[in-house]
Design an enzyme around this catalytic site. Structure first.
Site, mmCIF file in Angstrom:
data_model
loop_
_atom_site.group_PDB
_atom_site.id
_atom_site.type_symbol
_atom_site.label_atom_id
_atom_site.label_comp_id
_atom_site.label_asym_id
_atom_site.label_seq_id
_atom_site.Cartn_x
_atom_site.Cartn_y
_atom_site.Cartn_z
ATOM 1 N N ALA A 135 0.866 -1.186 0.000
ATOM 2 C CA ALA A 135 0.000 0.000 0.000
ATOM 3 C C ALA A 135 0.901 1.233 0.000
ATOM 4 C CB ALA A 135 -0.905 0.015 1.225
ATOM 5 N N LYS A 136 0.329 2.390 -0.222
ATOM 6 C CA LYS A 136 1.087 3.642 -0.107
ATOM 7 C C LYS A 136 0.107 4.789 0.073
ATOM 8 C CE LYS A 136 5.410 5.048 -0.231
ATOM 9 N NZ LYS A 136 6.561 4.319 0.281
ATOM 10 N N GLY A 137 0.564 5.851 0.707
ATOM 11 C CA GLY A 137 -0.283 7.022 0.886
ATOM 12 C C GLY A 137 0.464 8.270 0.473
#
Ligand code: NAD
Length: 461
Positions: A135-137
């Site tokens: 995931a990444k934000g």
């Protein structure tokens, strides 16, 4: 087999690389596409050629993100004005477990970049055998122009907008560009306020030690860069350098990754001849005292201007005469326009996505080895995993324990990539007239693991 039988391998290697050069020359004249999704798809497609029995439907599934959240929200600023912010949280894959990945604050961050970084996290976790997906934000903001109170309000609101998307067994953020332990403490606190009555510490990693952070997490990514480099050098691929001692290193970026890597390499006898940050770089032919540079940066906010150093640009740093080039800042720093000028014999990717596919081909043709991000900078997520484990059992291990456990994982991943690469070199695996570089081999291993696990679980329903 941990070292190369050079007499046997190099004649084959050189002839195969030579055969490939004409094709590469043609490709390099194309216009370079820097779109992050196009780059990640090109890297995936190139690796997929070498993955046996990869089903077409799985290729489509693995290339796309599982979920993309785009949130917009208002925040009251210190001067009573209201400003609107846009943030992203992308989950790429959860085949191995909850998704894991950092959150970056940067004015130029885009959802496309965050999607490509989420994919990278899936491959990274698979390569080092962690029970996480990717995931990444990202949050579009210039953190340097925001007060601490504004940053806290923005972080809290961003976290609350993601509400039930995050969770200790669902999606677990960590620090990245321009986010740090303080940011993680605010994320934890906000999540904890919204989900009372549970042990919520494992919802985020990279926390301050007092809040359940792990010893060794702050240093993990930089230390991991050193461990990966040492293991690679021990394989005699650069015969004159089988250890970092005496090697000249140039490091772009002097943040969490770059500053720790500089210190770790320096302590092992490497000569750090240049470092940089967003304001520029400094160079010393005789080598920098990395602790001194750290103190100067803490006082002045930049490395530029330190006594007895020459000021250089970030571009000049990349093209310095040195042995190791360690990018530890932004993506796409080594590209078609400067890859021909890189003089290092080894590129160690502390940053995510610092090298474009076209630059990869130019560097490979020039005999410059690139140790890829998903292998080299995996020390961070590895110790994040140990933080998550410690939080579940309410324990806190010491620095040596987490660092040693991480070193073993990075060495194992490097061995897996190197041994597989050798299998291509000696013809044990079909090469399609093109010996894959280390990035491609690392991706082949990761994609195989995720694809295999997807089928082993049985596709639901
Ligand atoms: P950071 O915010 O702590 O440091 C970033 C550094 O890059 C700073 O020194 C900054 O001045 C410099 N920088 C910014 N813009 C620049 C520019 N245009 N030219 C040169 N330098 C510039 O960030 P970080 O956590 O050290 O992350 C650096 C890179 O490493 C990112 O690509 C990140 O995704 C990657 N990474 C970080 C971790 C981690 O654990 N922090 C783990 C894996 C990968």
């Amino acid at each position: 087999m941990t070292t190369v039988d050079r007499d046997f391998i190099f004649p084959i290697l050189l002839s195969m690389i030579a055969a490939m050069n004409n094709e590469l020359n043609e490709q390099d004249s194309d216009e370079e596409n820097l779109d992050p999704i196009a780059i990640s798809e090109e890297q995936f497609d190139h690796a997929a050629i070498y993955v046996k029995g990869l089903k077409r439907g799985l290729i489509e599934f693995l290339k796309k993100p599982k979920r993309v959240n785009i949130v917009n929200f208002p925040v009251e600023m210190d001067d009573d004005s209201v400003q609107s912010f846009e943030g992203y949280r992308v989950v790429h894959n959860r085949v191995f477990g909850p998704s894991k990945g950092g959150i970056r604050y940067h004015p130029d961050v885009t959802v496309e970049e965050v999607i490509s970084l989420a994919k990278l996290m899936t491959w990274k976790c698979a390569l080092v055998n962690l029970p996480f997906g990717g995931a990444k934000g990202g949050l579009v903001c210039d953190s340097k122009r925001l007060s601490e109170r504004e940053l806290r309000r923005i972080t809290r609101r961003f976290t609350s907008e993601l509400f039930d998307e995050l969770g200790p067994h669902q999606d677990i953020p960590a620090p990245d560009l321009y986010t740090n332990e303080q940011t993680m403490a605010w994320i934890f606190d906000t999540y904890d306020m919204l989900h009372p009555g549970f042990n919520n510490r494992p919802v985020v990693t990279g926390k301050p030690i007092e809040m359940g952070g792990s010893y060794g997490r702050h240093e993990a990514t930089g230390n991991g860069c050193l461990f990966a480099t040492q293991r690679f050098l021990s394989k005699a691929m650069i015969p004159e350098h089988q250890d970092v001692a005496g090697m000249r290193a140039a490091i772009q970026g002097f943040g969490d990754v770059g500053a720790v890597a500089a210190s770790a390499f320096h302590h092992q006898g490497a000569n750090i001849i240049a470092v940089s940050d967003s304001k520029g770089g400094i160079y010393s032919a005789t080598g920098l005292d990395t602790e001194e540079v750290g103190r100067f940066k803490a006082e002045r906010g930049t490395v530029v201007g330190m006594a007895d150093t020459m000021t250089i640009t970030n571009q000049e740093l990349l093209e310095l005469e040195c042995d190791i080039l360690l990018p530890a800042a932004l993506g796409n720093q080594i590209h078609a326009g400067n890859a021909s000028n890189i003089k290092a014999s080894l590129v160690v990717e502390g940053a995510n996505n610092p090298t474009t596919p076209m630059a990869d081909r130019i560097l490979q043709r020039r005999g410059i080895h690139v140790l890829p991000d998903i292998l080299v900078n995996a020390g961070g997520v590895t110790v994040s995993y140990y933080e998550w484990v410690q939080n579940q059992i309410n324990e806190q291990w010491d620095y040596d324990t987490t660092t040693e456990k991480m070193r073993i994982k990075i060495h194992a991943a490097m061995d897996a990539v190197f041994n597989r690469w050798q299998a291509f070199v000696v013809g044990e695996e079909p090469t399609q007239n093109h010996i894959p570089d280390f990035r491609t081999v690392a991706l082949v291993i990761a994609i195989e693991r995720v694809a295999h696990a997807t089928l082993m679980r049985g596709i639901w329903p």
